[in-house]
Design a protein around this motif. Sequence first.
Motif, short mmCIF file in Angstrom:
data_model
loop_
_atom_site.label_atom_id
_atom_site.label_comp_id
_atom_site.label_asym_id
_atom_site.label_seq_id
_atom_site.Cartn_x
_atom_site.Cartn_y
_atom_site.Cartn_z
N ALA A 1 0.83 -1.21 0.00
CA ALA A 1 0.00 0.00 0.00
C ALA A 1 0.86 1.26 0.00
O ALA A 1 0.54 2.24 -0.68
CB ALA A 1 -0.93 -0.01 1.21
N ILE A 2 1.96 1.24 0.74
CA ILE A 2 2.87 2.38 0.78
C ILE A 2 3.49 2.60 -0.59
O ILE A 2 3.52 3.73 -1.10
CB ILE A 2 3.95 2.18 1.85
N ILE A 3 3.97 1.54 -1.22
CA ILE A 3 4.59 1.63 -2.55
C ILE A 3 3.59 2.20 -3.55
O ILE A 3 3.91 3.09 -4.34
CB ILE A 3 5.10 0.25 -3.01
N ASP A 4 2.35 1.70 -3.50
CA ASP A 4 1.32 2.16 -4.41
C ASP A 4 0.98 3.64 -4.18
O ASP A 4 0.90 4.42 -5.11
CB ASP A 4 0.06 1.29 -4.27
N LYS A 5 0.78 3.99 -2.93
CA LYS A 5 0.40 5.37 -2.59
C LYS A 5 1.50 6.36 -2.98
O LYS A 5 1.21 7.48 -3.41
CB LYS A 5 0.09 5.47 -1.10
N MET A 6 2.75 5.95 -2.84
CA MET A 6 3.86 6.82 -3.19
C MET A 6 4.14 6.82 -4.69
O MET A 6 4.86 7.68 -5.19
CB MET A 6 5.12 6.41 -2.42
#
Length: 91
Positions: A11-16
Amino acid sequence: MNIKQSMKLSAIIDKMGLKITNPKASQEEVGAELMVQIVSKAYKAEKEIYNFIAEIKNITPKEAEKVDLIEFIKEMNEVSDIKSFFTSAVK
């Protein structure tokens, strides 16, 4: 890294919006590029990053706010399953 932690990292990778722009680059070049992207885009997933660090380091999210991001990334880079997950997740 367990499934829950993998989901949080995903989720962090996607959001960033992290991406590898040159998949043929050396591992060092890809790592440097990702480091720059993480540092420059961390604000986009601030709360998620605090929660992820808290879970990994077994501390509170408030305590995670004081963790040095660069040092944490270096620590994470030494964990082989996280390195392979991260590489495959941003392709």
